[in-house]
Design a protein around this motif. Structure first.
Motif, PDB file in Angstrom:
ATOM      1  N   GLY A  62       0.794  -1.227   0.000  1.00 15.17           N
ATOM      2  CA  GLY A  62       0.000   0.000   0.000  1.00 15.17           C
ATOM      3  C   GLY A  62       0.821   1.268   0.000  1.00 15.17           C
ATOM      4  O   GLY A  62       0.263   2.378  -0.007  1.00 15.17           O
ATOM      5  N   ILE A  63       2.172   1.149  -0.016  1.00 20.10           N
ATOM      6  CA  ILE A  63       3.012   2.344   0.042  1.00 20.10           C
ATOM      7  C   ILE A  63       2.747   3.265  -1.137  1.00 20.10           C
ATOM      8  O   ILE A  63       2.595   4.485  -0.980  1.00 20.10           O
ATOM      9  CB  ILE A  63       4.508   1.964   0.108  1.00 20.10           C
ATOM     10  CG1 ILE A  63       4.831   1.303   1.455  1.00 20.10           C
ATOM     11  CG2 ILE A  63       5.388   3.198  -0.077  1.00 20.10           C
ATOM     12  CD1 ILE A  63       6.270   0.842   1.598  1.00 20.10           C
ATOM     13  N   ALA A  64       2.669   2.708  -2.339  1.00 19.02           N
ATOM     14  CA  ALA A  64       2.430   3.538  -3.525  1.00 19.02           C
ATOM     15  C   ALA A  64       1.064   4.215  -3.449  1.00 19.02           C
ATOM     16  O   ALA A  64       0.902   5.367  -3.882  1.00 19.02           O
ATOM     17  CB  ALA A  64       2.545   2.701  -4.794  1.00 19.02           C
ATOM     18  N   LEU A  65       0.076   3.526  -2.899  1.00 12.68           N
ATOM     19  CA  LEU A  65      -1.259   4.131  -2.745  1.00 12.68           C
ATOM     20  C   LEU A  65      -1.208   5.276  -1.741  1.00 12.68           C
ATOM     21  O   LEU A  65      -1.901   6.284  -1.892  1.00 12.68           O
ATOM     22  CB  LEU A  65      -2.263   3.069  -2.284  1.00 12.68           C
ATOM     23  CG  LEU A  65      -2.512   1.913  -3.257  1.00 12.68           C
ATOM     24  CD1 LEU A  65      -3.380   0.848  -2.610  1.00 12.68           C
ATOM     25  CD2 LEU A  65      -3.175   2.421  -4.542  1.00 12.68           C
ATOM     26  N   TYR A  66      -0.375   5.124  -0.726  1.00  7.97           N
ATOM     27  CA  TYR A  66      -0.176   6.185   0.274  1.00  7.97           C
ATOM     28  C   TYR A  66       0.538   7.367  -0.366  1.00  7.97           C
ATOM     29  O   TYR A  66       0.126   8.532  -0.205  1.00  7.97           O
ATOM     30  CB  TYR A  66       0.631   5.596   1.435  1.00  7.97           C
ATOM     31  CG  TYR A  66       0.921   6.521   2.582  1.00  7.97           C
ATOM     32  CD1 TYR A  66       0.069   7.564   2.942  1.00  7.97           C
ATOM     33  CD2 TYR A  66       2.064   6.326   3.360  1.00  7.97           C
ATOM     34  CE1 TYR A  66       0.355   8.391   4.017  1.00  7.97           C
ATOM     35  CE2 TYR A  66       2.351   7.149   4.443  1.00  7.97           C
ATOM     36  CZ  TYR A  66       1.498   8.182   4.763  1.00  7.97           C
ATOM     37  OH  TYR A  66       1.782   8.995   5.829  1.00  7.97           O
ATOM     38  N   VAL A  67       1.590   7.100  -1.126  1.00  2.00           N
ATOM     39  CA  VAL A  67       2.328   8.157  -1.817  1.00  2.00           C
ATOM     40  C   VAL A  67       1.427   8.897  -2.797  1.00  2.00           C
ATOM     41  O   VAL A  67       1.489  10.118  -2.929  1.00  2.00           O
ATOM     42  CB  VAL A  67       3.556   7.572  -2.559  1.00  2.00           C
ATOM     43  CG1 VAL A  67       4.216   8.618  -3.445  1.00  2.00           C
ATOM     44  CG2 VAL A  67       4.561   7.035  -1.552  1.00  2.00           C
ATOM     45  N   GLY A  68       0.567   8.135  -3.494  1.00  3.41           N
ATOM     46  CA  GLY A  68      -0.305   8.727  -4.501  1.00  3.41           C
ATOM     47  C   GLY A  68      -1.540   9.397  -3.944  1.00  3.41           C
ATOM     48  O   GLY A  68      -2.323   9.978  -4.695  1.00  3.41           O
ATOM     49  N   GLY A  69      -1.747   9.312  -2.631  1.00  3.59           N
ATOM     50  CA  GLY A  69      -2.889   9.979  -2.020  1.00  3.59           C
ATOM     51  C   GLY A  69      -4.178   9.186  -2.063  1.00  3.59           C
ATOM     52  O   GLY A  69      -5.216   9.655  -1.593  1.00  3.59           O
ATOM     53  N   VAL A  70      -4.134   7.959  -2.612  1.00  8.62           N
ATOM     54  CA  VAL A  70      -5.337   7.121  -2.632  1.00  8.62           C
ATOM     55  C   VAL A  70      -5.695   6.706  -1.213  1.00  8.62           C
ATOM     56  O   VAL A  70      -6.861   6.696  -0.822  1.00  8.62           O
ATOM     57  CB  VAL A  70      -5.107   5.874  -3.521  1.00  8.62           C
ATOM     58  CG1 VAL A  70      -6.329   4.964  -3.483  1.00  8.62           C
ATOM     59  CG2 VAL A  70      -4.795   6.294  -4.953  1.00  8.62           C
ATOM     60  N   VAL A  71      -4.681   6.375  -0.439  1.00  7.43           N
ATOM     61  CA  VAL A  71      -4.843   6.071   0.987  1.00  7.43           C
ATOM     62  C   VAL A  71      -4.364   7.280   1.778  1.00  7.43           C
ATOM     63  O   VAL A  71      -3.202   7.654   1.714  1.00  7.43           O
ATOM     64  CB  VAL A  71      -4.027   4.821   1.387  1.00  7.43           C
ATOM     65  CG1 VAL A  71      -4.102   4.599   2.889  1.00  7.43           C
ATOM     66  CG2 VAL A  71      -4.521   3.598   0.635  1.00  7.43           C
ATOM     67  N   GLU A  72      -5.268   7.910   2.509  1.00  7.46           N
ATOM     68  CA  GLU A  72      -4.908   9.119   3.250  1.00  7.46           C
ATOM     69  C   GLU A  72      -4.394   8.816   4.651  1.00  7.46           C
ATOM     70  O   GLU A  72      -3.522   9.527   5.162  1.00  7.46           O
ATOM     71  CB  GLU A  72      -6.123  10.062   3.318  1.00  7.46           C
ATOM     72  CG  GLU A  72      -6.537  10.612   1.949  1.00  7.46           C
ATOM     73  CD  GLU A  72      -7.671  11.596   2.053  1.00  7.46           C
ATOM     74  OE1 GLU A  72      -8.112  11.886   3.182  1.00  7.46           O
ATOM     75  OE2 GLU A  72      -8.135  12.088   1.000  1.00  7.46           O
ATOM     76  N   ASP A  73      -4.934   7.773   5.259  1.00 11.52           N
ATOM     77  CA  ASP A  73      -4.528   7.429   6.621  1.00 11.52           C
ATOM     78  C   ASP A  73      -3.651   6.187   6.585  1.00 11.52           C
ATOM     79  O   ASP A  73      -4.138   5.082   6.337  1.00 11.52           O
ATOM     80  CB  ASP A  73      -5.759   7.166   7.484  1.00 11.52           C
ATOM     81  CG  ASP A  73      -5.394   6.843   8.939  1.00 11.52           C
ATOM     82  OD1 ASP A  73      -4.195   6.923   9.274  1.00 11.52           O
ATOM     83  OD2 ASP A  73      -6.314   6.519   9.711  1.00 11.52           O
TER      84      ASP A  73
END
Length: 455
Positions: A43-54
């Motif tokens: 999920g790191i890339a999703l976190y970097v991309g703003g898809v995952v905010e928390d």
């Protein structure tokens, strides 16, 4: 029963959860170098991309949860030595530097993997980062905010996901890899070419077939120098790959050449009462029919579960893996299972392949999408050993179906005649899975006639 667990990401978490149910009276000691457990690094890339905010949503278990159930959680503890003859290990509290001895009846090694870090000059420069755990994710987020030029080294799954995320955040992105294609280990050229084209359309610079020679900069990284060029970089993220984190037990258990611990079908190592699971060990590959290093969260969870079930008696064997995985990059929905043509030949298999590119619905339907599906099979037996799919629509679940087929030694003939439903909203009268297998059969029939003609 005293059980010691070294490492607590996916395999360790699964082992603990199952042991709590199976052996409620067991004394479980967990040793983890970090202060958290169960981090989903995918999920790191999703976190970097703003898809995952928390980022807290990237954890599915907690230290507090385990402690409430009676597990002794030794967080920020590094196991410094392990004596399997005496069934003792030594762990250092990384905060106080205090060292203590612990005894066990059963040992579970779920020490995971660590990023490959070649000795590249300048690797110690500021803003040259790794990408593996929760702290790496937070550092990448923090340091990427003010920068313009980002270089990602390594075009595997994590590398290309990060490249997409940085580009969507408005960064100038360069993706470097020593191979001539992205995702070289997971997909054949027909499936990587569309993704490379999309990257280039998005302005991501692909520096493929290049090896990083050094990083340059004064106060921090400023340039990446390869054997073929140089690239401006305010931030570099290293995603070259992973290696088993097994130095602690080297020489005490059997390993592959890369350090991956060899386990039997019940997850037991070559030492009695010592088990291993997850990214630190090899797993039986049903496609290649040999132990293989496949560091995937799905494999780790299954192996961790099996360790717990087999800890007292060998009751539940591992069914093997196909290394099935999926990926979404921009508009591309991609999945693969088993071996590619390239990896099959490296594994010593003689294979053929069939490829279809077709509308997935009847042409009379007002909306449609193109599916590209490839089947890789063993020439001698017609056993299916791999498959890949890519489409703007989501057909990734088709690969799960073929994964089941590979695990059961399904042939192209059996897949061609398998009963799949037809409904114009979803497929054609001949389902794409049947269709690609029939294409394989046709190729083999033609090959057989050509061989007869030669004889």
């Amino acid at each position: 029963m005293r059980v010691a667990v070294i490492g607590c990401t996916h395999a360790g978490t699964a082992a603990i959860n199952n042991m709590l149910n199976l052996y409620p009276n067991a004394q479980i000691d967990v040793f983890e170098k970090n202060d958290n457990v169960s981090f989903l690094s995918c999920g790191i890339a999703l976190y970097v991309g703003g898809v995952v905010e928390d980022p807290n949503g990237l954890f599915y278990a907690s230290v507090e949860q385990f402690e409430k159930q009676g597990v002794q959680m030794h967080m920020n503890h590094e196991v410094t030595s392990c004596n399997m003859n005496l069934k003792q290990l030594q762990a250092k509290d990384m905060k106080t530097q205090a060292i203590k001895d612990y005894s066990y009846d059963k040992l579970i090694i779920t020490s995971g993997s660590w990023p490959v870090t070649p000795p590249i000059p300048g690797s110690d420069l500021d803003n040259v980062l790794l990408c593996k755990n929760f702290y790496h994710a937070k550092e990448i987020i923090k340091r990427s905010e003010p920068v313009e030029n980002v270089v990602v080294v390594g075009a595997g799954y994590i590398g290309i996901e990060l490249a997409e995320a940085f580009e969507e955040n408005g960064k100038n992105v360069t993706l470097i890899d020593s191979e001539e294609r992205i995702l070289n280990r997971y997909l054949d050229a027909e499936f990587t070419a569309p993704v490379e084209e999309t990257f280039e359309q998005r302005g991501i610079e692909l520096a493929l077939g290049q090896t990083v020679a050094k990083f340059e900069g004064a106060n921090g990284v400023e340039k990446v120098i390869t054997d073929k060029g140089e690239y401006n970089a305010d931030l570099v993220v290293m995603c070259i790959g992973f290696r088993p984190n097994t130095e602690l037990v080297k020489g005490q258990v059997d390993m592959l050449g890369n350090g991956a611990i060899i386990v039997d079908e019940y997850m037991q190592t070559s030492r009695e009462d010592v088990y291993a699971a997850g990214d630190c060990c090899a797993v039986y590959n049903n496609a290649s029919q040999q132990p293989t290093y496949i560091p995937l969260a799905t494999n780790a969870v299954r192996m961790g579960t099996l360790v717990a079930h087999n800890l007292v008696n060998p009751v539940l064997p591992h069914p093997g893996t196909q290394g099935t995985s999926g990926l979404k990059i921009y508009n591309h929905n991609i999945a693969s299972t088993g071996l590619t043509e390239t990896s099959a030949k490296i594994a010593g298999l003689s294979v053929g392949s069939a490829l279809i590119t077709d509308n997935y619905r009847p042409e009379f339907m007002p909306e449609n999408a193109v599916i590209q599906l490839k089947l890789v099979y063993e020439l001698e037996t017609h056993r299916i050993v791999g498959a890949q799919v890519i489409s703007d629509a989501d057909f990734t679940q088709a690969i799960n179906t073929i994964s089941v087929g590979i695990s059961n030694n399904m042939t192209i003939e059996q897949l061609a005649l398998t009963d799949f439903f037809f409904q114009p909203h979803y497929n054609k009268p001949v389902n794409y899975l049947n269709q690609v297998a029939m294409e394989a059969m046709a190729k083999e029939a033609k090959r057989g006639k050509e061989l007869e003609a030669v004889v």
